[in-house]
Design an enzyme around this catalytic site. Sequence first.
Site, PDB file in Angstrom:
ATOM      1  N   SER A  56       0.839  -1.193   0.000  1.00  0.00           N
ATOM      2  CA  SER A  56       0.000   0.000   0.000  1.00  0.00           C
ATOM      3  C   SER A  56       0.876   1.245   0.000  1.00  0.00           C
ATOM      4  O   SER A  56       1.904   1.292   0.679  1.00  0.00           O
ATOM      5  CB  SER A  56      -0.875   0.023   1.257  1.00  0.00           C
ATOM      6  OG  SER A  56      -1.711  -1.098   1.328  1.00  0.00           O
ATOM      7  N   THR A 106      -3.867   1.907   2.073  1.00  0.00           N
ATOM      8  CA  THR A 106      -4.251   3.223   1.590  1.00  0.00           C
ATOM      9  C   THR A 106      -5.724   3.484   1.880  1.00  0.00           C
ATOM     10  O   THR A 106      -6.112   4.610   2.222  1.00  0.00           O
ATOM     11  CB  THR A 106      -3.985   3.339   0.085  1.00  0.00           C
ATOM     12  OG1 THR A 106      -2.604   3.066  -0.165  1.00  0.00           O
ATOM     13  CG2 THR A 106      -4.317   4.721  -0.432  1.00  0.00           C
ATOM     14  N   HIS A 147     -11.152  -2.721  -4.469  1.00  0.00           N
ATOM     15  CA  HIS A 147     -11.118  -3.572  -5.655  1.00  0.00           C
ATOM     16  C   HIS A 147     -12.514  -3.955  -6.147  1.00  0.00           C
ATOM     17  O   HIS A 147     -13.379  -3.111  -6.295  1.00  0.00           O
ATOM     18  CB  HIS A 147     -10.248  -4.798  -5.398  1.00  0.00           C
ATOM     19  CG  HIS A 147      -8.800  -4.470  -5.160  1.00  0.00           C
ATOM     20  ND1 HIS A 147      -8.173  -3.394  -5.738  1.00  0.00           N
ATOM     21  CD2 HIS A 147      -7.866  -5.083  -4.398  1.00  0.00           C
ATOM     22  CE1 HIS A 147      -6.909  -3.362  -5.353  1.00  0.00           C
ATOM     23  NE2 HIS A 147      -6.700  -4.370  -4.538  1.00  0.00           N
TER      24      HIS A 147
END
EC number: 4.1.99.29
Length: 274
Positions: A56, A106, A147
Amino acid sequence: MALSLAVSPCPNDTFVFHALIHGLVPGAPGIDLTFADVDVTNTAAERGQFDLVKVSYAALPWLLDSYDLLPCGGALGRGCGPLVLTRGQRADLTGATVAVPGDRTTAYLLMRLWSAGHPPARIEVVPFHQIMPGVAAGRYDAGLVIHEARFTYQRYGLTALADLGEWWEADTGLPIPLGAILAKKGAVDPAEATGWIRGSLRHGWLDPAASQEFILANAQEMEPAVVKQHIELYVNEFTLDLGEDGLAAADALLGRAAAAGLTPAVPAFAGAKG
């Protein structure tokens, strides 16, 4: 000698790295592959466990002493941000218990920046695949997802309280930096690694059918239509080259995080290798 590589089994990573993993990039070394969720690779990279690793952007302040940021191969873009999901209607996260996929992701860093004026009461780190079912079942008041969940959360009867990518883009005008590829200092030449990864990506774009079996075999039961959407969203021009906008996005994210006291400060990325 093979280089150790750790990426997620998500379609964007398997698409990008298929040719490199399978020895289809001329001049590239052999690869010793590990699949792991990003919360695992963030921690493993802090131990220096892999030569090339997907992490990340939020984890970079703890990793840049040992790793170089590569200007390609990662996940960064527009319209692809994390979502904060709830089962019913909420105005904000005040007092909520929130399931998140990792405390150095993140997504979690963005949520902390976004919710600074109305923070949740409790955070639980939960395996990604358990977040939406857990929110739907009432185990958590909200869930932070990434995602392919942006394509499927409605199936669980959930509502998007916030699209953190939209919030970030409206506030900064920049793409959202999600996942970075790092090369271990002393083990991998950053310029060479950049060439291998770009060669692998170009191979995927030129012959997308070649990677389909590998992608689908590792897509964690994701249906082909969602796999296609996932790749189209997360494999983009920033995957080939972060460029000025990509580096500016990373600087903005980590600069804001450091200013808020959420992460250590890091130098600007204008000098990223490659």
